[in-house]
Design an enzyme around this catalytic site. Sequence first.
Site, PDB file in Angstrom:
ATOM      1  CD  GLN A   1      -9.082  14.328 -19.346  1.00  0.00           C
ATOM      2  OE1 GLN A   1      -8.457  15.316 -19.005  1.00  0.00           O
ATOM      3  NE2 GLN A   1      -9.722  14.261 -20.517  1.00  0.00           N
ATOM      4  NE  ARG A   2     -13.046   7.861 -13.798  1.00  0.00           N
ATOM      5  CZ  ARG A   2     -12.044   7.920 -12.916  1.00  0.00           C
ATOM      6  NH1 ARG A   2     -10.818   7.695 -13.306  1.00  0.00           N
ATOM      7  NH2 ARG A   2     -12.264   8.247 -11.654  1.00  0.00           N
TER       8      ARG A   2
ATOM      9  CG  HIS B   1     -15.805  22.062  -8.816  1.00  0.00           C
ATOM     10  ND1 HIS B   1     -15.762  22.332  -7.460  1.00  0.00           N
ATOM     11  CD2 HIS B   1     -16.361  20.834  -8.939  1.00  0.00           C
ATOM     12  CE1 HIS B   1     -16.304  21.309  -6.807  1.00  0.00           C
ATOM     13  NE2 HIS B   1     -16.677  20.406  -7.664  1.00  0.00           N
TER      14      HIS B   1
HETATM   15  N1  LIG Z   1     -17.197  22.730 -13.635  1.00  0.00           N
HETATM   16  C1  LIG Z   1     -17.706  21.470 -13.578  1.00  0.00           C
HETATM   17  O1  LIG Z   1     -18.915  21.264 -13.579  1.00  0.00           O
HETATM   18  N2  LIG Z   1     -16.802  20.421 -13.526  1.00  0.00           N
HETATM   19  C2  LIG Z   1     -17.223  19.123 -13.502  1.00  0.00           C
HETATM   20  N3  LIG Z   1     -18.434  18.605 -13.513  1.00  0.00           N
HETATM   21  C3  LIG Z   1     -18.343  17.231 -13.454  1.00  0.00           C
HETATM   22  O2  LIG Z   1     -19.256  16.431 -13.455  1.00  0.00           O
HETATM   23  N4  LIG Z   1     -17.030  16.889 -13.393  1.00  0.00           N
HETATM   24  C4  LIG Z   1     -16.282  18.044 -13.435  1.00  0.00           C
HETATM   25  O3  LIG Z   1     -15.054  18.174 -13.424  1.00  0.00           O
END
Ligand SMILES: NC(=O)NC1=NC(=O)NC1=O
Length: 170
Positions: free
Chosen positions: A85-86, A67
């Site tokens: 990104q979104r 992630h």
């Molecule tokens: N480290 C993260 O928590 N990443 C993310 N959480 C999300 O909801 N989308 C991501 O890319």
Amino acid sequence: MDIEKVNSMGFGEFVDVFGNVIERCPLIAAAVWSKRPFSGLGDLEKHFFAFIDGLPLSGQEGVLRCHPELAGRQPQCGRLSAESQREQSAAGLQNLGAAERLRFTELTAQYRTRFGFPFVLAVRLSDPAAAPRELARRLRCPPAQELRTALGEVKKICHLRLADLLGEQP
Ligand SMILES: NC(=O)NC1=NC(=O)NC1=O
């Protein structure tokens, strides 16, 4: 997309469509394809979750390490997946004030040092202002407990991405 369409997909199409519901882990979709036919969104996500739950500790930590950091440098370098990104821009984390971003960056660095994987939060389900508080709270958790919490966030993100793909209410 309805579940009949999902069940009719060949391996390649299935992985193309579902390969990133778990961030940067297309192997999981590749394995879940073998479990078709699926009765619906709940059944489909059950198999994604079961794969994660069945992984050894190193595999579960590996899923988390796939992630991107929240509000990390990636957004500027454009290395985030389209879904991330979104999610991250919608969460408003890109709009953190300079002081907030500095505190958040410091806390995420402490978190990664303590646990060996990035802080994962399903940002679509949380108030962006609460993210630093949630990070500070989880930073104090025992490693085994935090691993379970973080994987729970991965599953929430997976559920939201699957619901988007199947055109269902998350
Ligand atoms: N480290 C993260 O928590 N990443 C993310 N959480 C999300 O909801 N989308 C991501 O890319």
